[in-house]
Design a protein around this motif. Structure first.
Motif, short mmCIF file in Angstrom:
data_model
loop_
_atom_site.label_atom_id
_atom_site.label_comp_id
_atom_site.label_asym_id
_atom_site.label_seq_id
_atom_site.Cartn_x
_atom_site.Cartn_y
_atom_site.Cartn_z
N ALA A 6 12.58 6.50 -13.66
CA ALA A 6 12.62 5.42 -14.64
C ALA A 6 11.57 4.31 -14.63
N VAL A 7 11.36 4.00 -13.32
CA VAL A 7 10.21 2.70 -13.23
C VAL A 7 8.94 3.42 -13.57
N VAL A 8 8.48 4.29 -13.13
CA VAL A 8 7.20 4.78 -13.24
C VAL A 8 6.75 5.19 -14.68
N ARG A 9 7.86 5.59 -15.46
CA ARG A 9 7.52 6.07 -16.58
C ARG A 9 8.14 5.13 -18.15
N ALA A 28 0.83 -1.23 -0.03
CA ALA A 28 0.14 0.07 0.07
C ALA A 28 0.81 1.14 0.07
N TRP A 29 2.26 1.24 0.73
CA TRP A 29 2.88 2.55 0.96
C TRP A 29 3.56 2.78 -0.49
N THR A 68 8.94 -3.78 -8.60
CA THR A 68 10.15 -3.25 -8.84
C THR A 68 10.73 -2.42 -7.83
N VAL A 69 9.78 -1.27 -7.31
CA VAL A 69 10.20 -0.59 -6.12
C VAL A 69 10.43 -1.16 -4.96
N THR A 122 4.40 5.56 -5.40
CA THR A 122 4.93 5.39 -6.80
C THR A 122 3.56 6.42 -7.67
N ARG A 123 2.14 6.26 -7.26
CA ARG A 123 1.24 7.12 -7.60
C ARG A 123 1.52 8.64 -7.80
#
Length: 419
Positions: free
Chosen positions: A224-227, A203-204, A243-244, A209-210
Motif C-alpha cells: 500500500a505504501v510503495v504503490r 539503507a535497509w 512511513t515504513v 522497499t525498492r
C-alpha cells in the motif's frame, strides 16, 4: 472447599522501591535521557506531578516537561498549537528522513495515516493471532526445559519482531536481528551509535522497499505504501522510507519493552501472574492495566507554534515541550489508586499509545501481541522470578525497557520435539 479469589487490585511496589530524584533536579534539570531517571521513574514522576505538573528544564537547550494527565492530554490533542513537524526527540534526532505520519501535522498527517490504518484495524490483525501464538510457543520451546532464560533477548525482543516481519510486512527473517538492534539504538538521541544506526536503518528500508516495489504484490501495508499516490502524484522514495521507518520502530521496540516491563513486574509481585492464571479471562484488560502502569513508550516531544499557556505556565512560540505519557498514566486525578494494578479498573483512558491525531496506528496489533504472549507465558511458565543477584537496568530515552531480564521458572515440556 473453594479456593479464595485473589483480590483484583494489587498495590504497586515499584514506586516505593526507589527514591525520587532531588527536588531541584525535578524543578530545573529534568532530563529524560538520564539513566538515573530510568532507574527511579515511578517515584521521580510522582514527585514531578506533586511539585510541577508543568516544569521548565534547563537541559538540552531548555524545554518544558508536562507530567500531569490533563495537561498532557491537552497538549497532545492541540496539534495546531503543539506541532510534531519539528521532531519527536529532545535534543532533535539526526534523522535521515522524517518519520511519517507522526512527524507531520494535519492535514498532511492524515494522508499518510490513511495509507496504513486499514492494515492495523482489529479485524485486520485478529486473523494473525494463531500464527502469533505459534511464534510465542516456538520461542518458549527454546528455553522452557532449562528453567531459565534472558527474557529480553530470548523472548521479548524476537517475539514482536518475528510477528511483525512475518505477518505485517513480509520482510526477510534473517535481517531481523540487525534491524531490531538499529531500531533500539536509534531511539536514544545521545547514544554514540544513534546516527550510524539511523543511517543503517534508512539503507535497509530503502533496499527493502525498492525490492518490494519491483516484486509481485503481497497485499500488505508495504504494498500500500510503495504503490501509493499522494495528492494525485506517486509517493516519493523519501515518503516511502519515512512511513515504513515508523512502522519498523513501532513494531519492534515498544512491544518488546512492554513485555519486558510486564515480566519485570511479575517477578516483583508474583500475586499478579497468580491472579491471571486463576482468572485468564482478565488477561485482555490486565494487559492494558499493565501498560498503564509501565508503558514502554514513555514520552514524546512537540514544538509550540504560538504563545500558549498550559497548566498556568506561559510558553512561547518555538518552545520545545515533552509530553510524559508514563507520568500522566499515574495521575490520581484521572486514575484513582493510580499505583495499584487493577485489571477491573472501570475507566482506563491510559496514554500508553499516545493521544490525539498521532495516537499509535499499530495499537491493535500491539494489544493482540501482548494478549497472546501473556496467555502463553502464563500457561507454560510458572514460579517466574528474577535470577539470583540480577540487577535490572533500564533503557533510557523516549522508550523504556529492561536492558536485560534474566529470569528463572519451573522447567516445563516442549510442545514440539527438538530438531
Amino acid at each position: 472447599m473453594e479456593k479464595p479469589t485473589p483480590p483484583l487490585a494489587v498495590p504497586s511496589e515499584a514506586a516505593s522501591e526507589t527514591t525520587a530524584m532531588p527536588d531541584e533536579w525535578c524543578a530545573r534539570h529534568f532530563d529524560h535521557l538520564s539513566p538515573d531517571l530510568a532507574a527511579t521513574m515511578p517515584a521521580t514522576m510522582a514527585r514531578m506531578r506533586e511539585l510541577h505538573p508543568v516544569a521548565r528544564s534547563e537541559e538540552h537547550g531548555g524545554f518544558w516537561v508536562v507530567s500531569g494527565y490533563d495537561e498532557a492530554l491537552a497538549v497532545a490533542q492541540d496539534w495546531a498549537a503543539f506541532s510534531s513537524a519539528q521532531g519527536l526527540n529532545i535534543p532533535r534526532a539526526q534523522l535521515v528522513v522524517r518519520n511519517l505520519p507522526v512527524e507531520a501535522d494535519p492535514p498532511e498527517q492524515r494522508v499518510y495515516k490513511r495509507l496504513i490504518n486499514p492494515y492495523f484495524t482489529p479485524a485486520a490483525v485478529e486473523p494473525w493471532a494463531e500464527a502469533t501464538r505459534a511464534l510465542a510457543d516456538r520461542l518458549i520451546d527454546s528455553f522452557i526445559e532449562s528453567g531459565s532464560c534472558e527474557f529480553m533477548n530470548e523472548f521479548a525482543r524476537p517475539f514482536p519482531s518475528l510477528a511483525f516481519f512475518q505477518l505485517a510486512i513480509n520482510a526477510p527473517e534473517e535481517d531481523l536481528e540487525k534491524v531490531a538492534y538499529m531500531a533500539s539504538k536509534s531511539s536514544t538521541p545521545d547514544d554514540p551509535e544513534s546516527r550510524e544506526c539511523w543511517q543503517g536503518l534508512f539503507a535497509w528500508i530503502r533496499d527493502f522497499t525498492r525490492a518490494r516495489k519491483d516484486a509481485p504484490p503481497r497485499g500488505d501495508v508495504v504494498d500500500a505504501v510503495v504503490r501509493a499516490e499522494i495528492d494525485g502524484r506517486p509517493i516519493t522514495e523519501q515518503e516511502i522510507i519515512g512511513t515504513v521507518q515508523l512502522l519498523v520502530l513501532g513494531g519492534l521496540e515498544t512491544t518488546a519493552g512492554a513485555l519486558g516491563l510486564m515480566l519485570d513486574r511479575f517477578c516483583a509481585d508474583p500475586s499478579i501472574p497468580a491472579l491471571l492464571r486463576e482468572r485468564p479471562e482478565l488477561i485482555p484488560s490486565a494487559s492494558l492495566e499493565l501498560l498503564r502502569l509501565d508503558p514502554s513508550f514513555v514520552a514524546v516531544a512537540r514544538t509550540a507554534t504560538r504563545d500558549v499557556e498550559v497548566g498556568g505556565c506561559p510558553m512561547k512560540a518555538g518552545d520545545r515541550v515533552l509530553i510524559h505519557w508514563a507520568s500522566a498514566n499515574r495521575d490520581v486525578r484521572e486514575f484513582p489508586d493510580a499505583d495499584s494494578f487493577d485489571p477491573a479498573r472501570e475507566r482506563n483512558r491510559h496514554l500508553s499509545f499516545g493521544a490525539g491525531p498521532h495516537r499509535c496506528a499499530g495499537s491493535n496489533l500491539a494489544r493482540m501481541n501482548l494478549r497472546v504472549a501473556l496467555e502463553q507465558i502464563l500457561t507454560r511458565m510458572h514460579d517466574i522470578r528474577l535470577a539470583d543477584g540480577a540487577k535490572v537496568k533500564y533503557h533510557r530515552g523516549l522508550t523504556r525497557s529492561p536492558d536485560t531480564l534474566p529470569i528463572t521458572f519451573t522447567p516445563g515440556p516442549r510442545l514440539t520435539p527438538a530438531s
